[in-house]
Design an enzyme around this catalytic site. Structure first.
Site, PDB file in Angstrom:
ATOM      1  N   HIS A  37       0.831  -1.210   0.000  1.00 16.75           N
ATOM      2  CA  HIS A  37       0.000   0.000   0.000  1.00 16.75           C
ATOM      3  C   HIS A  37       0.866   1.261   0.000  1.00 16.75           C
ATOM      4  CE1 HIS A  37      -2.713  -2.921   2.197  1.00 16.75           C
ATOM      5  NE2 HIS A  37      -3.517  -2.504   1.233  1.00 16.75           N
ATOM      6  N   GLY A 147      -3.002  -2.123  -6.869  1.00 14.50           N
ATOM      7  CA  GLY A 147      -1.854  -3.018  -6.926  1.00 14.50           C
ATOM      8  C   GLY A 147      -2.068  -4.132  -7.946  1.00 14.50           C
TER       9      GLY A 147
END
Ligand code: PAF
Length: 282
Positions: A37, A147
């Site tokens: 993250h 992601g």
């Protein structure tokens, strides 16, 4: 860094930033932040003038038998990571704010969200696209960061953005791995030391697939077979799927392609893990 639970205040803040000539980046998360993250927030901070991180454990993307209640919640540590990575605002709405009792609308992408993860987790991507659409409407971003670890998720979000004319660029950032190769995931913390060792076989299978693609004449179907065999033979791994498919459509690929993505989902103990690698064929 400002922390805010009220969507209207967030919209006001991004509009003020835009009025000041700033570009807006958003990083949607469910918290329990890790280096993966952080890399998204850093990418947003390097490419956008005003960065909003959203932290919301979205109930609608969990099936009743999934881990919503025990999903890790680590807000204080998350806020520290957001601050250090360059976030300007963190949006932390309550579930009742995002889903008031009478909400009735769902954003649903057909086809690509019904395959693979969607087949294993019915309704999951409807929950994802509904919350991501809401977050885009609240944060009005120029760019949104996801992601590659959730490979299918970023494709589903891209499809939604095209289909519904959201004016946002989707940026997909590389998978961040632990030193031993395990893809970073908020769920890794559920693994016992033994399970963690077992889980490394997932990355090993992806590396084997890459070696076969670049060093042999093996077809995509053959490579997928070998990955499945390897994982089925590993004690402690309960394979869900291992496939080699098109990077845009997730459809099977035939011989002669120059690249494809190997996608794996497997349960190790009670923890469901996913991982992937884009294969380059020789
Ligand atoms: O990838 C996640 O953490 C979630 O699916 C997302 C995109 C934040 C939506 O809840």
């Amino acid at each position: 860094m400002h922390v805010e639970a009220d969507p209207e205040v967030i919209t006001q803040a991004v509009r003020e930033a835009r009025a000041g000539g700033k570009s807006i980046g958003v990083v949607p998360t469910m918290g329990a932040l890790h280096a993966g993250h952080v890399s998204l927030v850093e990418a947003a901070a390097s490419e956008c003038d005003f960065v909003v991180v959203t932290i919301f454990v979205n109930p609608t993307q969990f099936a009743p038998d999934e881990d919503l209640a025990k999903y890790p919640r680590t807000l204080e540590a998350d806020l520290e990571l957001c601050r250090a990575a360059g976030a300007d605002v963190v949006f932390t709405p309550a579930a009742t704010t995002m889903y008031p009792p009478n909400s009735q609308s769902v954003v649903s992408v057909s086809r690509i969200s019904r395959m693979l993860e969607g087949e294993s987790r019915p309704g999951h991507f409807d929950g994802v696209t509904t919350i991501v659409a809401k977050l885009f409407n609240i944060t009005e971003p120029d760019r949104a960061y996801f992601g590659q670890k959730d490979f299918q998720q970023q494709l589903v979000v891209r499809q939604m953005v095209r289909d519904l004319n959201f004016g946002v660029n989707i940026v997909t950032c590389p998978i961040i791995r632990e030193a031993d190769g395990l893809a970073m995931s908020s769920r890794n913390r559920y693994l016992s030391p033994d399970e963690r060792q077992t889980a490394l076989q997932i990355k090993q299978s992806l590396l084997l697939a890459q070696r076969m693609a670049s060093e042999t004449q093996a077809s995509p179907a053959k490579i997928a077979d070998v990955m499945r065999q390897k994982l089925r033979q590993t004690p402690g791994i309960n394979l869900n799927y291992a496939v080699v498919v098109d990077t845009d459509t997730l459809n099977p690929v035939t011989e002669g392609v120059d690249h494809a993505v190997a996608l794996i989902a497997a349960r190790v103990g009670s923890t469901r893990l996913i991982d992937n690698l884009v294969l380059q064929f020789r």
